[in-house]
Write a protein that holds these residues in place. Structure first.
Motif, mmCIF file in Angstrom:
data_model
loop_
_atom_site.group_PDB
_atom_site.id
_atom_site.type_symbol
_atom_site.label_atom_id
_atom_site.label_comp_id
_atom_site.label_asym_id
_atom_site.label_seq_id
_atom_site.Cartn_x
_atom_site.Cartn_y
_atom_site.Cartn_z
ATOM 1 N N TYR A 31 54.921 45.239 37.711
ATOM 2 C CA TYR A 31 54.799 43.815 38.034
ATOM 3 C C TYR A 31 53.429 43.454 38.610
ATOM 4 O O TYR A 31 53.280 42.419 39.242
ATOM 5 C CB TYR A 31 55.893 43.410 39.025
ATOM 6 N N HIS A 32 52.448 44.289 38.400
ATOM 7 C CA HIS A 32 51.131 44.026 38.965
ATOM 8 C C HIS A 32 50.480 42.782 38.353
ATOM 9 O O HIS A 32 49.700 42.097 39.018
ATOM 10 C CB HIS A 32 50.227 45.242 38.780
ATOM 11 N N ASN A 33 50.763 42.493 37.094
ATOM 12 C CA ASN A 33 50.159 41.315 36.460
ATOM 13 C C ASN A 33 50.635 40.002 37.070
ATOM 14 O O ASN A 33 49.990 38.959 36.896
ATOM 15 C CB ASN A 33 50.456 41.302 34.961
ATOM 16 N N LEU A 34 51.753 40.056 37.778
ATOM 17 C CA LEU A 34 52.271 38.840 38.403
ATOM 18 C C LEU A 34 51.533 38.473 39.681
ATOM 19 O O LEU A 34 51.556 37.302 40.084
ATOM 20 C CB LEU A 34 53.765 38.998 38.706
ATOM 21 N N CYS A 35 50.900 39.465 40.296
ATOM 22 C CA CYS A 35 50.256 39.207 41.587
ATOM 23 C C CYS A 35 48.799 39.627 41.626
ATOM 24 O O CYS A 35 48.105 39.336 42.615
ATOM 25 C CB CYS A 35 51.009 39.914 42.715
ATOM 26 N N ASP A 36 48.324 40.266 40.594
ATOM 27 C CA ASP A 36 46.940 40.734 40.585
ATOM 28 C C ASP A 36 46.010 39.539 40.415
ATOM 29 O O ASP A 36 46.029 38.847 39.390
ATOM 30 C CB ASP A 36 46.744 41.730 39.446
ATOM 31 N N LEU A 37 45.183 39.311 41.446
ATOM 32 C CA LEU A 37 44.253 38.186 41.394
ATOM 33 C C LEU A 37 43.080 38.440 40.465
ATOM 34 O O LEU A 37 42.388 37.494 40.065
ATOM 35 C CB LEU A 37 43.743 37.878 42.802
ATOM 36 N N ASP A 38 42.858 39.687 40.117
ATOM 37 C CA ASP A 38 41.807 39.992 39.156
ATOM 38 C C ASP A 38 42.267 39.735 37.719
ATOM 39 O O ASP A 38 41.444 39.510 36.841
ATOM 40 C CB ASP A 38 41.365 41.450 39.311
ATOM 41 N N THR A 39 43.558 39.785 37.485
ATOM 42 C CA THR A 39 44.117 39.463 36.166
ATOM 43 C C THR A 39 44.435 37.970 36.159
ATOM 44 O O THR A 39 45.562 37.543 36.448
ATOM 45 C CB THR A 39 45.374 40.308 35.878
ATOM 46 N N VAL A 40 43.446 37.193 35.857
ATOM 47 C CA VAL A 40 43.576 35.745 35.996
ATOM 48 C C VAL A 40 44.614 35.180 35.035
ATOM 49 O O VAL A 40 45.392 34.273 35.390
ATOM 50 C CB VAL A 40 42.200 35.076 35.776
ATOM 51 N N TRP A 41 44.662 35.693 33.824
ATOM 52 C CA TRP A 41 45.572 35.118 32.829
ATOM 53 C C TRP A 41 47.026 35.243 33.265
ATOM 54 O O TRP A 41 47.841 34.338 33.025
ATOM 55 C CB TRP A 41 45.361 35.790 31.472
ATOM 56 N N GLY A 42 47.377 36.339 33.931
ATOM 57 C CA GLY A 42 48.755 36.530 34.366
ATOM 58 C C GLY A 42 49.174 35.519 35.417
ATOM 59 O O GLY A 42 50.265 34.939 35.367
ATOM 60 N N VAL A 43 48.298 35.275 36.396
ATOM 61 C CA VAL A 43 48.609 34.327 37.466
ATOM 62 C C VAL A 43 48.696 32.902 36.928
ATOM 63 O O VAL A 43 49.614 32.132 37.272
ATOM 64 C CB VAL A 43 47.556 34.438 38.587
ATOM 65 N N VAL A 44 47.761 32.528 36.070
ATOM 66 C CA VAL A 44 47.747 31.165 35.530
ATOM 67 C C VAL A 44 48.965 30.906 34.640
ATOM 68 O O VAL A 44 49.654 29.887 34.766
ATOM 69 C CB VAL A 44 46.442 30.911 34.755
ATOM 70 N N VAL A 45 49.236 31.836 33.742
ATOM 71 C CA VAL A 45 50.392 31.665 32.841
ATOM 72 C C VAL A 45 51.688 31.677 33.631
ATOM 73 O O VAL A 45 52.626 30.932 33.330
ATOM 74 C CB VAL A 45 50.369 32.766 31.763
ATOM 75 N N GLU A 46 51.735 32.520 34.660
ATOM 76 C CA GLU A 46 52.935 32.553 35.506
ATOM 77 C C GLU A 46 53.160 31.211 36.191
ATOM 78 O O GLU A 46 54.301 30.724 36.276
ATOM 79 C CB GLU A 46 52.775 33.660 36.542
ATOM 80 N N ALA A 47 52.094 30.590 36.679
ATOM 81 C CA ALA A 47 52.229 29.285 37.340
ATOM 82 C C ALA A 47 52.708 28.218 36.369
ATOM 83 O O ALA A 47 53.613 27.426 36.692
ATOM 84 C CB ALA A 47 50.882 28.886 37.949
ATOM 85 N N PHE A 48 52.145 28.188 35.171
ATOM 86 C CA PHE A 48 52.571 27.197 34.187
ATOM 87 C C PHE A 48 54.013 27.435 33.738
ATOM 88 O O PHE A 48 54.776 26.488 33.498
ATOM 89 C CB PHE A 48 51.625 27.220 32.977
#
Length: 399
Positions: free
Chosen positions: A18-35
């Motif tokens: 689940y690192h892609n959900l909280c990794d701030l370096d993986t920007v696409w994961g955080v942005v897509v998760e928010a949308f």
């Protein structure tokens, strides 16, 4: 043992899956998760609004399509939820859900749109559409085809994984992951969904040829949705099949599919669901406005009738006064001429005030004396014979 470096923004208790959900370096994961999270919340609010507006929908044609729109909204919410399966890492459950639900959820959405296009093609020509349960059965029939296709494909890739992995060794549980299929195979499994998209485009174009223009607006919305969908699908398929191999490699596969899911789901919400709910609410307001206008028009009609009755009564009274006016000529006609005392109910009897009023008005043209008869002290039965007897006695005295 090598130490695992925790990504920036993730705690020590978060697993590597689940690192892609909280990794701030993986920007696409955080942005897509928010949308995706915002889309789930917004879809739930729209679903409640759609159900709440159902009792107030008076048009049966709009009412019959609420069931299809509800199914469409549920499938759209599922697309937002499936996005998290592409954000997190790959394991047996997430890969199976990716492989199965991607085509099933899109198949449900486009089955609803296709049945809505069929309904609008009927409405735009006959202004009367099929019942709601018939539309739901049509959606179910179209959707079950994709469910069967994806179920067979999932069984094949799980039971005989060596056919998909192209390996001579028997795969273990760690390698028997359905995500290890070729990108071309994943796209080819969505052929039926692409057929539904093409059918929606063609069916939405035929709506514009009908004679009832009120249904063409919804057909135009579906046409816009289908064109946006074609553009999104062309973009992610080209990137998934050809672009990722030349640029970012397999590491771009998950971002490509996740962004495609979120983008297409938001197009469904913004371009179709929101206008449909607004249309249902505006129909309720139009009906209330129509009822108010109807009641006001009824009030105006009632007042008009009263005015007509009052003018009619004034005309009858004026006509009665004109009948009682004396004729200007050689002689004056008494208002009591022809009255014998026996036809009291059929002869108009003017009051003293009316005679005085007429006398004052007639003095401008001619001056004459107004004799107002007074009631005699005798009985009513002998009042008609009192004058002749007086003239008889006067004649006898003269003789």
């Amino acid at each position: 043992m090598a130490t695992t470096v925790m990504p920036r923004g993730c705690g020590s208790s978060v697993g590597s899956l689940y690192h892609n959900l909280c990794d701030l370096d993986t920007v696409w994961g955080v942005v897509v998760e928010a949308f995706a999270a915002a889309g789930i919340i917004f879809s739930f609010v729209l679903f409640i609004s759609l159900l709440a507006s159902l009792p107030f929908v008076k048009n049966p044609n709009h009412r019959n399509s609420v069931g299809v729109q509800s199914i469409f909204l549920i499938c759209t919410t599922g697309l937002f939820g499936l996005t998290f399966a592409f954000i997190v890492g790959e394991d047996y459950s997430t890969c199976a859900s990716r492989q199965f639900l991607f085509g099933v959820l899109f198949g449900g959405c486009f089955s609803c749109l296709l049945m809505q296009c069929v309904t609008l093609n009927i409405l735009v020509r006959n202004n009367s559409g099929p019942q709601g349960w018939i539309l739901c059965l049509g959606v179910l029939g179209l959707w079950l085809v994709e469910v069967i296709i994806n179920t067979e494909w999932l069984i094949i890739t799980l039971v005989h994984p060596q056919a998909s992995f192209n390996t001579t060794t028997v795969p273990t549980r760690a390698t028997a992951i359905p995500c290890n299929i070729a990108n071309q195979d994943f796209v080819m499994a969505l052929i039926y969904v692409m057929t539904l998209i093409l059918a929606v485009v063609v069916a939405s174009l035929t709506i514009m040829g009908g004679k009832f223009s009120e249904w063409k607006k919804e057909g135009a919305l579906i046409l816009v949705i289908s064109l946006f969908t074609v553009a999104i699908w062309l973009a992610w398929i080209v990137m998934y099949v050809y672009g990722n191999k030349r640029t970012g490699g397999p590491t771009w596969n998950d971002p490509t599919l996740a962004i495609a899911l979120v983008a297409n789901a938001w197009v469904f919400l913004v371009a179709y669901i929101i206008p449909q709910i607004c249309c249902l609410n505006s129909e309720e307001e139009d009906e209330e406005h129509y009822d108010e206008n109807t009641y006001s028009n009824q009030g105006v009609g009632y007042e008009t009738i009263l005015k007509e009755q009052s003018s009619h009564n004034m005309y009858m009274e004026n006509k009665a006064f004109s009948m009682d006016e004396p004729t200007y000529g050689n002689r004056l006609v008494s208002p009591y001429s022809g009255y014998t005392g026996q036809t009291r109910a059929t002869v108009y009897q003017p009051t003293e005030l009316a005679l005085i009023t007429k006398g004052i008005g007639n003095q401008r043209n001619q001056t004459f004396d107004i004799h107002i008869p007074r009631a005699s002290t005798g009985s009513t039965a002998h009042s008609g014979n009192s004058t002749p007897s007086t003239h008889t006695e006067a004649g006898n005295t003269h003789r």
